[in-house]
Design a protein around this motif. Sequence first.
Motif, PDB file in Angstrom:
ATOM      1  N   TYR A   1      14.611   2.475 -33.733  1.00 34.14           N
ATOM      2  CA  TYR A   1      14.388   3.264 -32.518  1.00 34.14           C
ATOM      3  C   TYR A   1      15.726   3.804 -32.033  1.00 34.14           C
ATOM      4  N   LEU A   2      15.846   5.129 -32.002  1.00 32.09           N
ATOM      5  CA  LEU A   2      17.132   5.766 -31.716  1.00 32.09           C
ATOM      6  C   LEU A   2      17.296   6.179 -30.257  1.00 32.09           C
ATOM      7  N   ASN A   3      16.230   6.100 -29.470  1.00 30.83           N
ATOM      8  CA  ASN A   3      16.362   6.470 -28.055  1.00 30.83           C
ATOM      9  C   ASN A   3      15.228   5.844 -27.254  1.00 30.83           C
ATOM     10  N   GLU A   4      15.327   5.972 -25.956  1.00 31.03           N
ATOM     11  CA  GLU A   4      14.292   5.464 -25.065  1.00 31.03           C
ATOM     12  C   GLU A   4      13.245   6.548 -24.826  1.00 31.03           C
ATOM     13  N   VAL A   5      11.993   6.159 -24.830  1.00 31.44           N
ATOM     14  CA  VAL A   5      10.890   7.083 -24.563  1.00 31.44           C
ATOM     15  C   VAL A   5      10.312   6.739 -23.197  1.00 31.44           C
ATOM     16  N   ARG A   6      10.235   7.720 -22.319  1.00 33.52           N
ATOM     17  CA  ARG A   6       9.811   7.454 -20.948  1.00 33.52           C
ATOM     18  C   ARG A   6       8.381   6.934 -20.870  1.00 33.52           C
ATOM     19  N   GLN A   7       7.481   7.507 -21.656  1.00 34.72           N
ATOM     20  CA  GLN A   7       6.080   7.080 -21.650  1.00 34.72           C
ATOM     21  C   GLN A   7       5.465   7.302 -23.021  1.00 34.72           C
ATOM     22  N   GLY A   8       4.720   6.306 -23.480  1.00 28.68           N
ATOM     23  CA  GLY A   8       4.020   6.443 -24.755  1.00 28.68           C
ATOM     24  C   GLY A   8       4.946   6.225 -25.939  1.00 28.68           C
ATOM     25  N   GLY A   9       4.450   6.618 -27.118  1.00 30.97           N
ATOM     26  CA  GLY A   9       5.264   6.572 -28.327  1.00 30.97           C
ATOM     27  C   GLY A   9       5.409   5.203 -28.953  1.00 30.97           C
ATOM     28  N   GLY A  10       4.517   4.256 -28.615  1.00 26.45           N
ATOM     29  CA  GLY A  10       4.611   2.925 -29.197  1.00 26.45           C
ATOM     30  C   GLY A  10       4.140   2.892 -30.647  1.00 26.45           C
ATOM     31  N   THR A  11       4.445   1.789 -31.328  1.00 26.44           N
ATOM     32  CA  THR A  11       3.943   1.539 -32.678  1.00 26.44           C
ATOM     33  C   THR A  11       2.864   0.476 -32.567  1.00 26.44           C
ATOM     34  N   TYR A  12       1.658   0.820 -32.964  1.00 28.71           N
ATOM     35  CA  TYR A  12       0.486  -0.034 -32.720  1.00 28.71           C
ATOM     36  C   TYR A  12      -0.067  -0.565 -34.034  1.00 28.71           C
TER      37      TYR A  12
END
Length: 543
Positions: free
Chosen positions: A453-464
């Motif tokens: 993970y190269l950056n922070e994501v404000r909302q969403g974008g998880g690995t499920y």
Amino acid sequence: RMLFWRLVLLGMLYLSLSFGQLRENNAQQRFARSVVNMDDMLNLEDDLVSNVEKLAEALARKAKTIKWGVFKMMKRRQEYKSSMEIFANPIDTFSLIRHMQSNWLMWLLYLETPVGQEELFFVDSRMPLLPKYFDFIDAAEGIRKMQATYQMFSSDIAKGLLDGVQYNSSLKPIDCLAIGLHLMNNSRWYAAEQWISASIEAYDQKSSQTDMELLRGPKLADLCRILGQVQMKQRNHEGALQAYQVALKLSPHDPEIYEEYRILEKRDLTLSDIEPIEQDKDNSHERLVLPPCCSGRCQVPRNLSNLYCVYNHVTSPFLQLAPIKTEILSIDPFVVLLHDMISQKESTLIRTSSKEHMLPSATTDPDASDDETQVDTYRTSKSVWYSSDFNDTTKKITERLGDATGLDMNSTEFYQVINYGLGGFFETHLDMLLSEKNRFNGTSDRIATTLFYLNEVRQGGGTYFPRLNLTVFPQPGSALFWYNLDTKGNDHMGSLHTGCPVIVGSKWVMSKWINDMGQEFTRPCVESSLSSNEVLSAERLII
């Protein structure tokens, strides 16, 4: 079996690898599939706006000249009318004749001379750089998949309320209408009705709309008419009649609306009350392919026993001095989150150096006879490939990953740097490549996956991981590691995973696939990861 191999094919990533170089070709831009080109598009609009401003100035100068000429001619006309001896003076007579014969020819030439040809040529030259219709399709599908995955209302999205968080952004009526029309074109009536209703709700006072928006539409009567058409497709005759009645009230002299309303009235009288509603395939399709737990708020209980955090100092002698913080998320399959694997400086370097080379992510079938790739709808991102020794940064990360996993980094694929765009996602899939018939014939396969993970994501974008009920959200600098094959070398269906849609922000990840051939001594085939002390890989942490 068919579902299984479809999931495998979804995980087959195209590899066109030249040692130590970036993968590039003449693919389409696909603006919605990554945010890396958004600033370029804004810069292009700045140039276009400046150019149109020049055109407006040129038109204003011409209008000013015309007004000056009208003023001078009106003034002369008043002088002639006020003269007591009009045209008695031969000078006045000659001047009028010369003016009418010569000046109006000049005026004709001046009026016919086009204004802004250079500016118009500039706009025309920039048209190939603008988003195409397939870019709009990508964007609309990104919004829709984000909406369906996180179960958001169209009206909330239009107001800037995204999965419970309010943003200072909103969609205009024409934006909502465009999504609705796209869904109508694909016979997705239920979702289309939501978006048409959202466009009506977003339709505010005309003072809040620009002249161009008023020129293009939509008119409120047109929106109500379209809503009636969508409701008719769903056999909601009462709702359709009400929508058309509102449209007629807003536009009582529109012959098309009136004619459609009369036809609808007659049809309503002849239709049976038990006529079945037209099936909407959209909902069942989205329930099939969209993950139900990307929000991380699933109610299904998970077995948390035997899971813990640990400082890993066993997979490499170097880790005796600098152990790696490891969070064990699952034992079978083995899934861990490796903390502090990439520094902020390294992440920034990777992102900035990749931006100019990103291309739409493609997939291919390795068993196919050719190397043709296809940009498909189940994966919306852009990516670029690097070899492990591309630069000092990739060399250090590779060495660090080898220490953290205990696996041989000489048996790995290239790094793939990926950026996800509007609603960017990767449908549920498996990363292993081989079919059962090619499993143990000496062909290499992906034993494990690492996702940095190269950056922070404000909302969403998880690995499920649906079979584990596990959702891992991006943590800058961390790396998610899991095995795709079990300890006997067979497919592990528990590694089934999804790249959840991004809601807000930009998601940058870097993947590294580790091959099984070459790992015979670090991760030998055993009955279970818990049954042997000979395992040298990171699974030693749970023995």
